[in-house]
Design a protein around this motif. Structure first.
Motif, PDB file in Angstrom:
ATOM      1  N   LEU A  85       0.820  -1.217   0.000  1.00 51.30           N
ATOM      2  CA  LEU A  85       0.000   0.000   0.000  1.00 51.30           C
ATOM      3  C   LEU A  85       0.852   1.265   0.000  1.00 51.30           C
ATOM      4  O   LEU A  85       0.465   2.285   0.561  1.00 51.30           O
ATOM      5  CB  LEU A  85      -0.924   0.000   1.225  1.00 51.30           C
ATOM      6  CG  LEU A  85      -1.873  -1.193   1.352  1.00 51.30           C
ATOM      7  CD1 LEU A  85      -2.736  -1.062   2.600  1.00 51.30           C
ATOM      8  CD2 LEU A  85      -2.754  -1.331   0.117  1.00 51.30           C
ATOM      9  N   ARG A  86       1.974   1.226  -0.685  1.00 50.17           N
ATOM     10  CA  ARG A  86       2.868   2.390  -0.700  1.00 50.17           C
ATOM     11  C   ARG A  86       2.219   3.612  -1.330  1.00 50.17           C
ATOM     12  O   ARG A  86       2.704   4.726  -1.156  1.00 50.17           O
ATOM     13  CB  ARG A  86       4.152   2.052  -1.480  1.00 50.17           C
ATOM     14  CG  ARG A  86       4.960   0.945  -0.865  1.00 50.17           C
ATOM     15  CD  ARG A  86       6.260   0.699  -1.630  1.00 50.17           C
ATOM     16  NE  ARG A  86       6.086   0.547  -3.063  1.00 50.17           N
ATOM     17  CZ  ARG A  86       5.652  -0.547  -3.642  1.00 50.17           C
ATOM     18  NH1 ARG A  86       5.308  -1.594  -2.899  1.00 50.17           N
ATOM     19  NH2 ARG A  86       5.528  -0.618  -4.950  1.00 50.17           N
ATOM     20  N   PHE A  87       1.131   3.425  -2.068  1.00 45.61           N
ATOM     21  CA  PHE A  87       0.459   4.541  -2.718  1.00 45.61           C
ATOM     22  C   PHE A  87      -0.395   5.373  -1.760  1.00 45.61           C
ATOM     23  O   PHE A  87      -0.861   6.462  -2.110  1.00 45.61           O
ATOM     24  CB  PHE A  87      -0.435   4.034  -3.853  1.00 45.61           C
ATOM     25  CG  PHE A  87      -1.440   2.995  -3.426  1.00 45.61           C
ATOM     26  CD1 PHE A  87      -2.650   3.368  -2.862  1.00 45.61           C
ATOM     27  CD2 PHE A  87      -1.186   1.646  -3.595  1.00 45.61           C
ATOM     28  CE1 PHE A  87      -3.589   2.420  -2.462  1.00 45.61           C
ATOM     29  CE2 PHE A  87      -2.109   0.687  -3.208  1.00 45.61           C
ATOM     30  CZ  PHE A  87      -3.308   1.071  -2.641  1.00 45.61           C
ATOM     31  N   ALA A  96      -7.602  14.253   1.198  1.00 45.16           N
ATOM     32  CA  ALA A  96      -7.984  14.978   2.404  1.00 45.16           C
ATOM     33  C   ALA A  96      -7.262  16.313   2.561  1.00 45.16           C
ATOM     34  O   ALA A  96      -7.469  17.007   3.569  1.00 45.16           O
ATOM     35  CB  ALA A  96      -7.727  14.108   3.627  1.00 45.16           C
ATOM     36  N   SER A  97      -6.395  16.674   1.599  1.00 46.98           N
ATOM     37  CA  SER A  97      -5.656  17.949   1.652  1.00 46.98           C
ATOM     38  C   SER A  97      -4.865  18.076   2.951  1.00 46.98           C
ATOM     39  O   SER A  97      -4.866  19.123   3.603  1.00 46.98           O
ATOM     40  CB  SER A  97      -6.613  19.134   1.482  1.00 46.98           C
ATOM     41  OG  SER A  97      -7.296  19.063   0.257  1.00 46.98           O
ATOM     42  N   LEU A  98      -4.184  17.002   3.334  1.00 48.12           N
ATOM     43  CA  LEU A  98      -3.381  16.979   4.549  1.00 48.12           C
ATOM     44  C   LEU A  98      -1.899  16.987   4.182  1.00 48.12           C
ATOM     45  O   LEU A  98      -1.527  16.648   3.055  1.00 48.12           O
ATOM     46  CB  LEU A  98      -3.704  15.720   5.365  1.00 48.12           C
ATOM     47  CG  LEU A  98      -5.127  15.628   5.930  1.00 48.12           C
ATOM     48  CD1 LEU A  98      -5.352  14.265   6.562  1.00 48.12           C
ATOM     49  CD2 LEU A  98      -5.371  16.725   6.955  1.00 48.12           C
ATOM     50  N   PRO A  99      -1.016  17.377   5.108  1.00 47.80           N
ATOM     51  CA  PRO A  99       0.427  17.376   4.815  1.00 47.80           C
ATOM     52  C   PRO A  99       0.950  15.958   4.621  1.00 47.80           C
ATOM     53  O   PRO A  99       0.321  14.973   5.035  1.00 47.80           O
ATOM     54  CB  PRO A  99       1.042  18.039   6.059  1.00 47.80           C
ATOM     55  CG  PRO A  99       0.023  17.857   7.128  1.00 47.80           C
ATOM     56  CD  PRO A  99      -1.304  17.901   6.457  1.00 47.80           C
ATOM     57  N   SER A 100       2.131  15.848   4.022  1.00 45.27           N
ATOM     58  CA  SER A 100       2.687  14.539   3.683  1.00 45.27           C
ATOM     59  C   SER A 100       2.926  13.674   4.916  1.00 45.27           C
ATOM     60  O   SER A 100       2.779  12.445   4.849  1.00 45.27           O
ATOM     61  CB  SER A 100       3.985  14.699   2.899  1.00 45.27           C
ATOM     62  OG  SER A 100       4.934  15.430   3.650  1.00 45.27           O
ATOM     63  N   ILE A 101       3.282  14.294   6.044  1.00 43.40           N
ATOM     64  CA  ILE A 101       3.509  13.505   7.254  1.00 43.40           C
ATOM     65  C   ILE A 101       2.229  12.785   7.661  1.00 43.40           C
ATOM     66  O   ILE A 101       2.266  11.655   8.160  1.00 43.40           O
ATOM     67  CB  ILE A 101       4.028  14.397   8.415  1.00 43.40           C
ATOM     68  CG1 ILE A 101       4.376  13.545   9.631  1.00 43.40           C
ATOM     69  CG2 ILE A 101       3.001  15.464   8.769  1.00 43.40           C
ATOM     70  CD1 ILE A 101       5.500  12.580   9.392  1.00 43.40           C
ATOM     71  N   ALA A 102       1.085  13.433   7.403  1.00 46.67           N
ATOM     72  CA  ALA A 102      -0.194  12.781   7.698  1.00 46.67           C
ATOM     73  C   ALA A 102      -0.413  11.586   6.770  1.00 46.67           C
ATOM     74  O   ALA A 102      -0.980  10.564   7.176  1.00 46.67           O
ATOM     75  CB  ALA A 102      -1.341  13.778   7.557  1.00 46.67           C
ATOM     76  N   GLY A 103       0.057  11.706   5.518  1.00 46.51           N
ATOM     77  CA  GLY A 103      -0.075  10.594   4.588  1.00 46.51           C
ATOM     78  C   GLY A 103       0.730   9.384   5.015  1.00 46.51           C
ATOM     79  O   GLY A 103       0.242   8.248   4.963  1.00 46.51           O
ATOM     80  N   TRP A 104       1.962   9.607   5.470  1.00 46.01           N
ATOM     81  CA  TRP A 104       2.789   8.493   5.926  1.00 46.01           C
ATOM     82  C   TRP A 104       2.249   7.906   7.224  1.00 46.01           C
ATOM     83  O   TRP A 104       2.308   6.685   7.442  1.00 46.01           O
ATOM     84  CB  TRP A 104       4.233   8.940   6.092  1.00 46.01           C
ATOM     85  CG  TRP A 104       4.897   9.158   4.772  1.00 46.01           C
ATOM     86  CD1 TRP A 104       5.155  10.351   4.158  1.00 46.01           C
ATOM     87  CD2 TRP A 104       5.352   8.140   3.870  1.00 46.01           C
ATOM     88  NE1 TRP A 104       5.745  10.157   2.936  1.00 46.01           N
ATOM     89  CE2 TRP A 104       5.879   8.811   2.733  1.00 46.01           C
ATOM     90  CE3 TRP A 104       5.366   6.756   3.909  1.00 46.01           C
ATOM     91  CZ2 TRP A 104       6.416   8.104   1.646  1.00 46.01           C
ATOM     92  CZ3 TRP A 104       5.898   6.058   2.824  1.00 46.01           C
ATOM     93  CH2 TRP A 104       6.418   6.736   1.724  1.00 46.01           C
TER      94      TRP A 104
END
Length: 525
Positions: A85-87, A96-104
């Protein structure tokens, strides 16, 4: 039966065991996930399962070892999902228009949640091995993995789903479904792990026996698969065919929600449909929610003028995904068939809503979830399948991720279609491996039902899967285009799995465990 001999270990080895089993489980999970794009190492699935089975082979009566089994399973699932699920980080940022840290962070949390079914697998395997020592380790392993497939997950990937690029290996799905085929794959892995253990103990006769049984199962699966693929191919050759056009409009993820883009979107759909009809298309399929206007749920007439589904020059019929309003702020993710007389059919409303995409679990208890996943609220699930009929075509729709769910495939067959249709919007996952993983799972619905499956996917692999599970045609580019295919309209009787689902195998496994349990209780009295 082939039984597992208990490993011999001293105190030092016992203290090291948790460490190496954890490392082995994590490495096996990562290896398992190499079957996903971009690696596409399909042998990673059985090899990863062998490693997982070997990590769980030691049996112990202590309850702590049952918890250890759950932890080993969870580690396997965690690393498998972290790789596969690296995507997710990119999707979360886009959705969700969240920062990248939220994505990780979301990737880690989602992977941890996706690992829960594997934790159940590890727990069940250890419980069976400790409570029922007469049950062979390979049967305990297959049972645990099988039970895990019933645990809900956001992305319900299974070993059988990952093996569909080798369709001859998964033809048993028409008999026992995706879960049952996963059980067989797990049994083979369990036998191979047992053979490794016996080899290390120099018990070469029992090692050869375990490998022989594993090989026999694989040979039977491949033999059955090859035979059935030939038979189904002959049925397809003799069946009537229909020319179906599958539209990939290339809409951006946000275009559907931008009212100013509606005219342009409908113009593009119209142009692609006209081109397909000029080449003889008998049915044109537009993807999920691609019609750019909202329709009332009760309507049976298409809008007129600039909002008509069938614009000037389009003769139809067109089967399209559409968002429909039901009042009180509620809506439906639906599909309708629009015909030249200006009518639209009764809608099929998506019955299985996607967590965090269309519905938010626990949102009533945690209101902040509703704010973060604002697009995932307000949809109402459907309650029945709908048959879309036009000339010789009798189609049933699987909306978006429904074609990854065995139950949804069985529900679609309730109306006895001769063609399965999937409409999907994969724009949120553009450029990732999600679309390919989705397609691999969808192929099992064609096998389970023995019906051709056509898939109109926005910004994803628009594709044609025949009733043997082979992907016969696909279009994966981002540019707008139409994939035109000749689908067989099969009228063959429903399959064993369509009729009975998972019940026969569940009963068989229950009986196979009930007898050792009864014998164990009599012995303990």
């Amino acid at each position: 039966m082939i039984a597992a001999s208990e490993p011999r270990h001293d105190g030092d080895a016992r203290s090291r065991k948790p460490r190496w089993t954890s490392v082995l489980a994590a490495a096996s999970g990562a290896l398992f996930a190499t079957a996903a794009p971009p690696f596409d190492f399909y042998l990673g699935i059985p090899l990863g399962l062998v490693g997982f089975a070997y990590a769980l082979l030691p049996s112990d009566e202590a309850r702590g070892h049952r918890r250890r089994g759950a932890f080993v399973g969870w580690l396997f699932g965690l690393f498998a999902n972290l790789v596969a699920l690296r995507f997710v980080p990119e999707v979360v940022v886009r959705f969700a228009s969240l920062p990248s840290i939220a994505g990780w962070t979301a990737l880690v949390l989602l992977s941890a949640a996706q690992a829960i079914p594997w934790a159940f697998a590890g727990l069940v395997i250890r419980i069976v091995r400790t409570r029922l020592p007469d049950v062979p380790s390979w049967l305990a392993f297959g049972t645990g993995v099988y039970v895990a497939t019933f645990v809900p997950a956001v992305f319900p990937w299974t070993p059988a789903g990952g093996m569909t690029p080798w369709p001859a290996f998964v033809q048993t799905a028409e008999l026992i479904g995706e879960r049952g085929t996963t059980f067989l794959i797990a049994v083979v892995a369990g036998l191979c792990a047992l053979a490794i253990q016996h080899g290390r103990e120099r018990a070469f006769r029992t090692m050869a026996l375990a490998l022989g049984v594993a090989t026999a199962i694989v040979v039977v699966m491949l033999g059955w698969g090859t035979l059935r693929m030939r038979q189904v191919a002959q049925l397809r050759e003799g069946a009537p065919h229909a020319d179906v056009a599958l539209v990939q409009p290339g809409f951006d993820a946000y275009e559907r929600w931008d009212a100013s883009r509606a005219v342009t979107m409908l113009d593009r759909l119209t142009a692609l449909t006209k081109s397909a009809e000029s080449r003889g298309a008998e049915l044109t399929v537009w993807p999920e929610s691609s019609y750019p206007y909202t329709l009332p749920h009760a309507t049976r007439h298409t809008p007129t003028g600039s909002r008509a589904i069938l614009q000037y020059g389009v003769r139809g019929p067109v089967l399209t995904g559409v968002y429909m309003s039901g009042g009180a702020g509620l809506g439906y993710n639906s599909a309708v068939l629009a015909t030249a007389d200006g009518t639209v059919s009764k809608p099929y409303d998506k019955r299985h809503l996607l967590w965090f995409g269309e519905t938010v679990p626990l949102a009533d208890s945690f209101p902040w979830l509703r704010k973060v996943f604002a697009r995932g609220t307000g949809l109402v699930p459907g309650t029945e399948s709908v048959l879309f009929t036009t000339d010789a075509i009798r189609a049933a729709v699987l909306n978006c991720y429904e074609d990854t769910l065995p139950q949804a495939g069985r529900e679609a067959m309730e109306v006895r279609p001769n063609l399965l249709v999937n409409v999907t919007n994969d724009a949120w996952f553009t450029g990732s491996g999600e679309g390919e993983l989705h397609l691999r799972l969808a192929a099992l619905r064609a096998i389970e039902a023995r019906r051709d499956l056509v898939r109109a996917v926005n910004q994803g692999p628009t594709s044609f899967v025949d009733a043997t599970g082979r992907v016969r045609a696909r279009y994966s580019d981002a540019l707008p285009a139409t994939l035109q295919v000749s689908a067989a309209l099969l009228e063959s009787p429903v399959t064993l799995f369509t009729r009975f689902g998972d019940a026969p195998l569940v009963l068989l496994l229950t009986a196979s465990l009930a007898f050792p349990l009864a014998r164990s209780r009599r012995t303990n009295r």
